[in-house]
Design a protein around this motif. Structure first.
Motif, PDB file in Angstrom:
ATOM      1  N   PHE A 266     -33.836 -47.824  24.248  1.00  0.00           N
ATOM      2  CA  PHE A 266     -32.533 -48.136  23.662  1.00  0.00           C
ATOM      3  C   PHE A 266     -31.477 -47.449  24.529  1.00  0.00           C
ATOM      4  CE2 PHE A 266     -35.559 -48.459  20.194  1.00  0.00           C
ATOM      5  CZ  PHE A 266     -35.218 -49.678  19.632  1.00  0.00           C
ATOM      6  N   PRO A 267     -30.993 -48.134  25.575  1.00  0.00           N
ATOM      7  CA  PRO A 267     -30.129 -47.485  26.572  1.00  0.00           C
ATOM      8  C   PRO A 267     -28.691 -47.299  26.099  1.00  0.00           C
ATOM      9  CG  PRO A 267     -30.419 -49.785  27.133  1.00  0.00           C
ATOM     10  CD  PRO A 267     -31.287 -49.540  25.924  1.00  0.00           C
ATOM     11  N   ASN A 268     -28.564 -46.802  24.900  1.00  0.00           N
ATOM     12  CA  ASN A 268     -27.260 -46.535  24.300  1.00  0.00           C
ATOM     13  C   ASN A 268     -27.054 -45.025  24.309  1.00  0.00           C
ATOM     14  OD1 ASN A 268     -25.054 -46.106  22.642  1.00  0.00           O
ATOM     15  ND2 ASN A 268     -25.737 -47.483  21.026  1.00  0.00           N
ATOM     16  N   PRO A 269     -26.024 -44.517  24.976  1.00  0.00           N
ATOM     17  CA  PRO A 269     -25.823 -43.065  25.032  1.00  0.00           C
ATOM     18  C   PRO A 269     -25.692 -42.407  23.667  1.00  0.00           C
ATOM     19  CG  PRO A 269     -24.371 -44.191  26.580  1.00  0.00           C
ATOM     20  CD  PRO A 269     -25.003 -45.254  25.736  1.00  0.00           C
ATOM     21  N   GLU A 270     -25.395 -43.193  22.633  1.00  0.00           N
ATOM     22  CA  GLU A 270     -25.285 -42.632  21.286  1.00  0.00           C
ATOM     23  C   GLU A 270     -26.649 -42.444  20.622  1.00  0.00           C
ATOM     24  OE1 GLU A 270     -21.292 -44.066  19.214  1.00  0.00           O
ATOM     25  OE2 GLU A 270     -22.444 -45.766  19.953  1.00  0.00           O
ATOM     26  N   GLU A 271     -27.688 -43.089  21.161  1.00  0.00           N
ATOM     27  CA  GLU A 271     -29.016 -43.006  20.560  1.00  0.00           C
ATOM     28  C   GLU A 271     -29.622 -41.617  20.786  1.00  0.00           C
ATOM     29  OE1 GLU A 271     -31.127 -44.978  18.846  1.00  0.00           O
ATOM     30  OE2 GLU A 271     -29.776 -46.698  18.672  1.00  0.00           O
ATOM     31  N   THR A 272     -30.212 -41.075  19.736  1.00  0.00           N
ATOM     32  CA  THR A 272     -30.879 -39.783  19.843  1.00  0.00           C
ATOM     33  C   THR A 272     -31.967 -39.838  20.915  1.00  0.00           C
ATOM     34  OG1 THR A 272     -30.483 -39.336  17.499  1.00  0.00           O
ATOM     35  CG2 THR A 272     -32.191 -38.036  18.590  1.00  0.00           C
ATOM     36  N   GLY A 273     -31.942 -38.892  21.832  1.00  0.00           N
ATOM     37  CA  GLY A 273     -32.953 -38.809  22.876  1.00  0.00           C
ATOM     38  C   GLY A 273     -32.625 -39.556  24.148  1.00  0.00           C
ATOM     39  N   SER A 274     -31.591 -40.404  24.127  1.00  0.00           N
ATOM     40  CA  SER A 274     -31.297 -41.222  25.312  1.00  0.00           C
ATOM     41  C   SER A 274     -30.828 -40.387  26.499  1.00  0.00           C
ATOM     42  CB  SER A 274     -30.249 -42.287  24.977  1.00  0.00           C
ATOM     43  OG  SER A 274     -29.011 -41.686  24.630  1.00  0.00           O
ATOM     44  N   LEU A 275     -30.289 -39.196  26.233  1.00  0.00           N
ATOM     45  CA  LEU A 275     -29.766 -38.356  27.315  1.00  0.00           C
ATOM     46  C   LEU A 275     -30.656 -37.146  27.598  1.00  0.00           C
ATOM     47  CD1 LEU A 275     -25.937 -38.405  26.491  1.00  0.00           C
ATOM     48  CD2 LEU A 275     -27.272 -39.983  27.887  1.00  0.00           C
ATOM     49  N   ASP A 296     -23.822 -51.105  31.480  1.00  0.00           N
ATOM     50  CA  ASP A 296     -22.823 -51.939  32.155  1.00  0.00           C
ATOM     51  C   ASP A 296     -21.559 -51.165  32.501  1.00  0.00           C
ATOM     52  OD1 ASP A 296     -21.914 -51.845  29.470  1.00  0.00           O
ATOM     53  OD2 ASP A 296     -20.821 -53.727  29.714  1.00  0.00           O
ATOM     54  N   GLY A 297     -21.569 -49.857  32.274  1.00  0.00           N
ATOM     55  CA  GLY A 297     -20.523 -48.991  32.804  1.00  0.00           C
ATOM     56  C   GLY A 297     -19.219 -48.948  32.052  1.00  0.00           C
ATOM     57  N   ASP A 298     -19.147 -49.541  30.867  1.00  0.00           N
ATOM     58  CA  ASP A 298     -17.856 -49.519  30.179  1.00  0.00           C
ATOM     59  C   ASP A 298     -17.746 -48.399  29.148  1.00  0.00           C
ATOM     60  OD1 ASP A 298     -19.494 -50.575  28.218  1.00  0.00           O
ATOM     61  OD2 ASP A 298     -18.256 -52.337  27.814  1.00  0.00           O
ATOM     62  N   ARG A 299     -18.810 -47.634  28.956  1.00  0.00           N
ATOM     63  CA  ARG A 299     -18.744 -46.523  28.010  1.00  0.00           C
ATOM     64  C   ARG A 299     -19.142 -45.222  28.707  1.00  0.00           C
ATOM     65  NH1 ARG A 299     -20.888 -47.396  22.190  1.00  0.00           N
ATOM     66  NH2 ARG A 299     -22.943 -47.471  23.135  1.00  0.00           N
ATOM     67  N   LEU A 300     -18.676 -44.121  28.133  1.00  0.00           N
ATOM     68  CA  LEU A 300     -18.873 -42.801  28.733  1.00  0.00           C
ATOM     69  C   LEU A 300     -19.385 -41.817  27.697  1.00  0.00           C
ATOM     70  CD1 LEU A 300     -18.378 -40.555  30.935  1.00  0.00           C
ATOM     71  CD2 LEU A 300     -16.077 -40.331  29.930  1.00  0.00           C
ATOM     72  N   THR A 315     -19.016 -35.689  20.803  1.00  0.00           N
ATOM     73  CA  THR A 315     -18.820 -36.940  20.077  1.00  0.00           C
ATOM     74  C   THR A 315     -17.765 -37.776  20.797  1.00  0.00           C
ATOM     75  OG1 THR A 315     -17.026 -36.133  18.657  1.00  0.00           O
ATOM     76  CG2 THR A 315     -19.298 -35.731  17.907  1.00  0.00           C
ATOM     77  N   GLY A 316     -17.759 -39.064  20.499  1.00  0.00           N
ATOM     78  CA  GLY A 316     -16.735 -39.923  21.076  1.00  0.00           C
ATOM     79  C   GLY A 316     -15.339 -39.482  20.689  1.00  0.00           C
ATOM     80  N   ASP A 317     -15.197 -38.961  19.477  1.00  0.00           N
ATOM     81  CA  ASP A 317     -13.890 -38.477  19.031  1.00  0.00           C
ATOM     82  C   ASP A 317     -13.470 -37.219  19.781  1.00  0.00           C
ATOM     83  OD1 ASP A 317     -13.148 -40.412  17.119  1.00  0.00           O
ATOM     84  OD2 ASP A 317     -14.496 -39.534  15.647  1.00  0.00           O
ATOM     85  N   GLU A 318     -14.424 -36.347  20.096  1.00  0.00           N
ATOM     86  CA  GLU A 318     -14.084 -35.143  20.862  1.00  0.00           C
ATOM     87  C   GLU A 318     -13.631 -35.506  22.274  1.00  0.00           C
ATOM     88  OE1 GLU A 318     -16.874 -31.630  18.927  1.00  0.00           O
ATOM     89  OE2 GLU A 318     -17.803 -33.075  20.297  1.00  0.00           O
ATOM     90  N   VAL A 319     -14.357 -36.409  22.921  1.00  0.00           N
ATOM     91  CA  VAL A 319     -13.952 -36.854  24.258  1.00  0.00           C
ATOM     92  C   VAL A 319     -12.599 -37.554  24.188  1.00  0.00           C
ATOM     93  CG1 VAL A 319     -14.532 -38.352  26.210  1.00  0.00           C
ATOM     94  CG2 VAL A 319     -16.333 -37.049  25.060  1.00  0.00           C
ATOM     95  N   GLY A 320     -12.407 -38.377  23.164  1.00  0.00           N
ATOM     96  CA  GLY A 320     -11.132 -39.073  23.003  1.00  0.00           C
ATOM     97  C   GLY A 320      -9.967 -38.116  22.849  1.00  0.00           C
ATOM     98  N   SER A 384      -6.055 -45.433  25.290  1.00  0.00           N
ATOM     99  CA  SER A 384      -6.621 -46.144  24.144  1.00  0.00           C
ATOM    100  C   SER A 384      -8.083 -45.746  24.016  1.00  0.00           C
ATOM    101  CB  SER A 384      -6.531 -47.664  24.337  1.00  0.00           C
ATOM    102  OG  SER A 384      -5.207 -48.080  24.556  1.00  0.00           O
ATOM    103  N   TYR A 385      -8.572 -45.712  22.767  1.00  0.00           N
ATOM    104  CA  TYR A 385      -9.988 -45.367  22.617  1.00  0.00           C
ATOM    105  C   TYR A 385     -10.527 -45.767  21.257  1.00  0.00           C
ATOM    106  CZ  TYR A 385     -10.675 -41.409  19.342  1.00  0.00           C
ATOM    107  OH  TYR A 385     -10.827 -40.630  18.222  1.00  0.00           O
ATOM    108  N   GLU A 386     -11.864 -45.851  21.193  1.00  0.00           N
ATOM    109  CA  GLU A 386     -12.579 -45.958  19.928  1.00  0.00           C
ATOM    110  C   GLU A 386     -13.728 -44.962  19.951  1.00  0.00           C
ATOM    111  OE1 GLU A 386     -14.076 -49.876  19.395  1.00  0.00           O
ATOM    112  OE2 GLU A 386     -15.372 -49.835  21.145  1.00  0.00           O
ATOM    113  N   GLU A 387     -14.145 -44.523  18.773  1.00  0.00           N
ATOM    114  CA  GLU A 387     -15.112 -43.430  18.680  1.00  0.00           C
ATOM    115  C   GLU A 387     -16.463 -43.763  19.307  1.00  0.00           C
ATOM    116  OE1 GLU A 387     -17.903 -44.016  16.550  1.00  0.00           O
ATOM    117  OE2 GLU A 387     -17.047 -46.022  16.322  1.00  0.00           O
ATOM    118  N   ALA A 388     -16.762 -45.047  19.515  1.00  0.00           N
ATOM    119  CA  ALA A 388     -18.053 -45.458  20.065  1.00  0.00           C
ATOM    120  C   ALA A 388     -18.077 -45.337  21.589  1.00  0.00           C
ATOM    121  CB  ALA A 388     -18.375 -46.881  19.637  1.00  0.00           C
ATOM    122  N   LEU A 389     -17.518 -44.235  22.107  1.00  0.00           N
ATOM    123  CA  LEU A 389     -17.575 -43.865  23.527  1.00  0.00           C
ATOM    124  C   LEU A 389     -16.798 -44.808  24.433  1.00  0.00           C
ATOM    125  CD1 LEU A 389     -21.370 -42.870  23.848  1.00  0.00           C
ATOM    126  CD2 LEU A 389     -19.462 -41.533  22.946  1.00  0.00           C
ATOM    127  N   GLY A 390     -15.772 -45.469  23.899  1.00  0.00           N
ATOM    128  CA  GLY A 390     -14.975 -46.390  24.697  1.00  0.00           C
ATOM    129  C   GLY A 390     -13.575 -45.854  24.939  1.00  0.00           C
TER     130      GLY A 390
END
Length: 563
Positions: A266-275, A296-300, A315-320, A384-390
């Motif tokens: 599950f190549p989603n950076p939000e998934e537990t264990g992906s990092l 695809d490089g659009d999230r961090l 968290t996405g909110d902390e980075v935001g 601009s941002y959303e909490e899902a790492l965008g």
């Protein structure tokens, strides 16, 4: 789509096989017919893939409810009819199975209908397509990708001429055309539309443009990096070279594109264990920051070391909050504006207010965020941002861009280090000034298969009595989010969300996924903290409370939605 009986189902399957240009999916459906597997066939033909918050995507396979060549041909035909002849489309693709085939086939279909295509000759990250649409003065952009979905999936994102994602009313018009369209023939000839390769100078221009968004990068920090088997590394490496970031250690097993995503199913950076592999490399190399882009490089995603030697993902909110604060400190102008989604942290609004900058909110999804960001041409949206790492940190890419956001974060971290501050110190500084904003987003699985109906989701919950408490806290408010937003003066499209307020002020927003049998839950609590207070202890207490709330919510939602 209305339920179909067995005889109608078999007719539809035979028709699809007749028109399907892909022998692999034809054989798949033919085998299911021979096995008389009506359940599997019904799953593939009981609906069709439609545009969601970020394009159209799904499991690859035969039938209208799967991602395949025929599904995308219908999309391409309806895009061509919407655009008209002698218009142009930029096409990019990632490294997933069939991505290049889908891209080339869509270009051929567009050509048949007189639409010109400019297609990349190798895999590219999604932000580059958004950038190229405006750079090449195209009428539309198509990116073949399923983003951070599992390896079984694929899809496409569509960008309008302004470089922003497909949105209302255009998405509705194209989708209605697809709904009414007939299946195209298996053989489609090239037409008057030209198919041209995009020159490497567009990629060069993107790299130099992003490199020029920062001014103070010295390369003083050690960066651990992974693209999670995706397509970003070549571009990231070039941009790092341009700005002088040379001390980079990478997760070698994830560095190059691999459609199977072998080390992270599950190549989603939000998934537990992906990092986990990234943090292992970061620890071993004594890195200062760990950086991950989704495939695809659009999230961090960002990880940082803690005082006890462990690594913590922000968290996405902390980075935001960190990026927003950085941008507002380094820019000027009375017409500046920042935009965030309503499910993101309220901290952004406080940072903007302190800087006397306008803050707007939208529904979740960058198609809404960017639309609001550039709605008023007299305003200059700087973040601009959303909490899902965008995150969107520059005007050159009018979509979330995990590559430019990573570069800005590195510049900020270097500046903090020169002041003998860490990233976690800066988060605590923002907490002392504005309050400790603790947030979490979670997908609560309600059943093991199928999907949740989005129809009247909020009404179905509100018709039932809420639980007396969650996590041991009484519920003070249980209401339709749209009503609450309207009362607060927010003019938004229908959200299909429910809002809860618990004692101690915890805010909960709930909405259905629509594509999976899960409910998305967004929690936020604000805690006043003072100098010398153990902020990490407050985080631990709140996270424990969040765990208890989620457990109670999952039990309650299962009873309501599946009972």
């Amino acid at each position: 789509m209305e339920p179909i009986n067995a005889s109608e189902l078999l007719i539809q399957v035979q028709e699809w096989i007749e028109y399907d240009p892909d022998p692999e999916t034809r054989i798949e459906l033919q085998n299911l017919l021979e096995q008389n597997d009506l359940d599997a066939l019904h799953d593939r033909f009981s609906g069709r893939l439609t545009f969601g918050t970020a394009g159209i995507r799904g499991v690859q396979g035969g039938g209208p409810n799967r991602m395949n060549q025929l599904t995308l041909r219908r999309v391409a035909i309806c895009i061509a009819k919407y655009l008209g002849k002698d218009t142009s489309v930029v096409i990019g693709y990632d490294a997933r199975k069939n991505s290049q085939t889908y891209a080339a086939d869509m270009a051929n279909v567009l050509s048949h209908y007189g639409v010109h295509s400019q297609i990349f000759t190798e895999v590219v990250p999604t932000p580059l397509v958004s950038f190229a649409v405006r750079q090449q003065s195209a009428n539309l952009g198509i990116m073949i990708t399923a983003s951070h979905n599992p390896a079984t999936d694929n899809g496409c994102k569509v960008f309008l001429s302004d470089g922003a994602q497909l949105r209302s009313p255009v998405d509705t018009e194209i989708d209605e055309r697809i709904e009414m369209s007939q299946l195209p023939p298996r053989e489609i000839s090239t037409g008057a539309g030209k198919v041209q390769e995009i020159e490497t100078k567009v990629w060069d221009k993107y790299c130099s443009t992003i490199a020029n968004t920062v001014r103070g990068v010295s390369g003083s920090l050690t960066i651990a990096y992974t693209p999670l088997h995706g397509v970003s590394w070549k571009t990231v490496e070039r941009i790092f070279e341009l700005v002088g970031v040379t001390d980079v250690v990478t997760v070698q097993s994830q560095l190059h594109p691999d459609p199977d995503f072998p080390s992270t199913p599950f190549p989603n950076p939000e998934e537990t264990g992906s990092l986990d592999l990234l943090f292992e490399v970061a620890r071993n190399s004594k890195a200062d920051i760990a950086v991950a882009n989704d495939p695809d490089g659009d999230r961090l995603a960002i990880g940082v070391p803690t005082t006890n030697g462990e690594w913590r993902i922000l968290t996405g909110d902390e980075v935001g909050a960190l990026l927003c604060n950085r941008i507002l400190e380094s820019t000027t102008g009375q017409n500046r504006k920042v935009v965030s989604s309503v499910v993101s942290s309220s901290l952004i609004g406080k940072i903007a207010k302190e800087a006397e900058v306008e803050h707007s909110q939208t529904l979740t999804g960058f198609k809404w965020i960017i639309s609001e960001a550039y709605r008023d041409p007299t305003k200059k949206t700087v973040f601009s941002y959303e909490e899902a790492l965008g995150y969107a940190v520059c005007d050159s890419v009018r979509d979330k861009d995990g590559i430019s956001a990573a570069l800005l974060f590195i510049e900020m971290a270097e500046d903090l280090a020169r002041k003998n501050l860490t990233v976690l110190d800066q988060i605590n500084n923002l907490s002392l000034k504005h309050g400790l904003h603790l947030s979490r987003s979670q997908a609560l699985r309600i059943s093991e298969q199928g999907s949740l109906s989005q129809i009247d989701f909020a009404a179905r919950l509100l018709d039932r009595k809420p639980p007396e408490s969650l996590g041991g806290l009484h519920i003070l408010e249980f209401c339709d989010y749209d009503q609450a937003a309207s009362t607060a003066g927010l003019l938004l499209p229908q959200s299909n969300m429910v809002r809860l307020i618990l004692e101690t002020g915890i805010r909960i927003l709930i909405r259905p996924s629509g594509t999976e049998p899960v409910v998305k839950v967004y929690l936020e609590k604000i805690v006043k903290v003072e100098e010398g207070q153990d902020i990490d202890h407050e985080r631990s207490l709140t996270n424990f409370t969040f765990d208890s709330i989620e457990e109670g919510l999952q039990k309650y939602l299962k009873e309501i939605l599946t009972g």
